[in-house]
Motif scaffolding. Structure first.
Motif, PDB file in Angstrom:
ATOM      1  N   GLU A  39      37.321  42.964 -85.391  1.00  0.00           N
ATOM      2  CA  GLU A  39      36.139  43.416 -86.141  1.00  0.00           C
ATOM      3  C   GLU A  39      36.423  44.750 -86.845  1.00  0.00           C
ATOM      4  O   GLU A  39      36.016  44.966 -87.984  1.00  0.00           O
ATOM      5  N   TRP A  40      37.132  45.647 -86.179  1.00  0.00           N
ATOM      6  CA  TRP A  40      37.432  46.951 -86.788  1.00  0.00           C
ATOM      7  C   TRP A  40      38.491  46.841 -87.878  1.00  0.00           C
ATOM      8  O   TRP A  40      38.499  47.641 -88.806  1.00  0.00           O
ATOM      9  N   ASN A  41      39.385  45.845 -87.777  1.00  0.00           N
ATOM     10  CA  ASN A  41      40.307  45.611 -88.891  1.00  0.00           C
ATOM     11  C   ASN A  41      39.527  45.303 -90.154  1.00  0.00           C
ATOM     12  O   ASN A  41      39.824  45.827 -91.244  1.00  0.00           O
ATOM     13  N   GLU A  76      36.491  46.141 -90.843  1.00  0.00           N
ATOM     14  CA  GLU A  76      35.737  47.330 -91.259  1.00  0.00           C
ATOM     15  C   GLU A  76      36.641  48.495 -91.664  1.00  0.00           C
ATOM     16  O   GLU A  76      36.152  49.563 -92.031  1.00  0.00           O
ATOM     17  N   ARG A 117      38.594  50.315 -89.749  1.00  0.00           N
ATOM     18  CA  ARG A 117      38.511  51.413 -88.782  1.00  0.00           C
ATOM     19  C   ARG A 117      39.835  51.519 -88.030  1.00  0.00           C
ATOM     20  O   ARG A 117      40.443  50.503 -87.694  1.00  0.00           O
ATOM     21  N   GLN A 170      41.896  51.840 -84.867  1.00  0.00           N
ATOM     22  CA  GLN A 170      41.583  51.462 -83.490  1.00  0.00           C
ATOM     23  C   GLN A 170      42.345  52.299 -82.465  1.00  0.00           C
ATOM     24  O   GLN A 170      41.758  52.878 -81.570  1.00  0.00           O
ATOM     25  N   SER A 204      38.300  46.699 -80.312  1.00  0.00           N
ATOM     26  CA  SER A 204      37.195  45.892 -80.829  1.00  0.00           C
ATOM     27  C   SER A 204      37.566  44.436 -80.654  1.00  0.00           C
ATOM     28  O   SER A 204      38.732  44.094 -80.443  1.00  0.00           O
ATOM     29  N   GLU A 261      40.135  57.804 -84.051  1.00  0.00           N
ATOM     30  CA  GLU A 261      39.875  56.471 -83.515  1.00  0.00           C
ATOM     31  C   GLU A 261      38.400  56.099 -83.640  1.00  0.00           C
ATOM     32  O   GLU A 261      37.510  56.902 -83.344  1.00  0.00           O
ATOM     33  N   GLY A 262      38.168  54.885 -84.130  1.00  0.00           N
ATOM     34  CA  GLY A 262      36.817  54.400 -84.358  1.00  0.00           C
ATOM     35  C   GLY A 262      36.256  54.794 -85.705  1.00  0.00           C
ATOM     36  O   GLY A 262      35.167  54.344 -86.085  1.00  0.00           O
ATOM     37  N   THR A 276      36.333  55.056 -89.943  1.00  0.00           N
ATOM     38  CA  THR A 276      36.820  54.292 -91.090  1.00  0.00           C
ATOM     39  C   THR A 276      37.852  55.119 -91.849  1.00  0.00           C
ATOM     40  O   THR A 276      37.942  56.341 -91.688  1.00  0.00           O
TER      41      THR A 276
END
Length: 207
Positions: free
Chosen positions: A13-15, A17, A19, A21, A26, A89-90, A92
């Protein structure tokens, strides 16, 4: 002869967005899960002595999806965890640019100049990658071993095994989710048979 099959976790999910990691985590997306299953199908006739994975949730889940119901031991090794980004981390990519545009640019374009006082350096990653590769070679003198880890760790493996300078860290291939790299290790020599390959994903796209 020992053959390493090296892959990155599936899309998260963060890929999606964009973001960073790092040590945070995520969930895999549906696409990430599917691609891991497709890689498992691709490798279903390859016998593995073990699957060695980063303990992060996204890599462990990818490893389990590739393994399927085969009785292959999964070994978690913290040295295969992604680079620690500290306060990035976390966040964008755009948020990190606002925090520290210079170091963000260094990370992607001048990795030899990258510094992060709150996290790890590329040298830190190199040290643990060298150590884990040595241990894998000692433990598994022959056969096939699957490594499931992260993009920066895989690029570091390329750098170490090809003896590349840090300036060339991000040279092709790009390490997409579930892309497959195969390396033969024989009497200290390392031969790349496949690099960042996505044939299992591309084949599905054309069905």
């Amino acid at each position: 002869m020992l053959t390493l099959y090296i892959t990155r976790h599936g899309e998260t999910e963060w890929n999606v967005e964009k973001r960073m990691q790092g040590r945070l985590d995520s969930n895999l997306t549906d696409k990430g899960k599917l691609h891991a299953q497709l890689l498992g199908k691709r490798l279903e006739n390859t016998e593995f002595a073990a699957i060695i994975t980063s303990p992060s949730g996204r890599t462990v889940q990818t490893a389990e999806l590739i393994k399927g119901d085969r009785p292959i031991p999964i070994v978690k090794d913290t040295r295969l965890m992604e680079i620690h980004f500290g306060s990035w981390e976390g966040k964008t990519h755009d948020e990190i640019k606002e925090m520290d545009a210079h170091q963000f640019d260094c990370f992607w374009n001048n990795p030899h100049l990258y510094q992060n006082s709150e996290g790890e350096s590329f040298q830190d990653i190199q040290d643990r990658v060298i150590a884990v590769l040595k241990d894998i070679e000692k433990t598994y003198s022959s056969g096939n071993v699957l490594i499931v880890t992260h993009a920066v760790v895989i690029k570091t493996m390329y750098m170490v095994m090809k003896q590349l300078p840090l300036e060339e860290f991000w040279a092709p291939p790009f390490i997409h989710g579930t892309s497959l790299t195969i390396v033969e290790l024989n009497d200290g020599k390392k031969r790349f048979l496949l690099e960042g390959d996505l044939a299992h994903v591309q084949q599905e796209a054309h069905l």
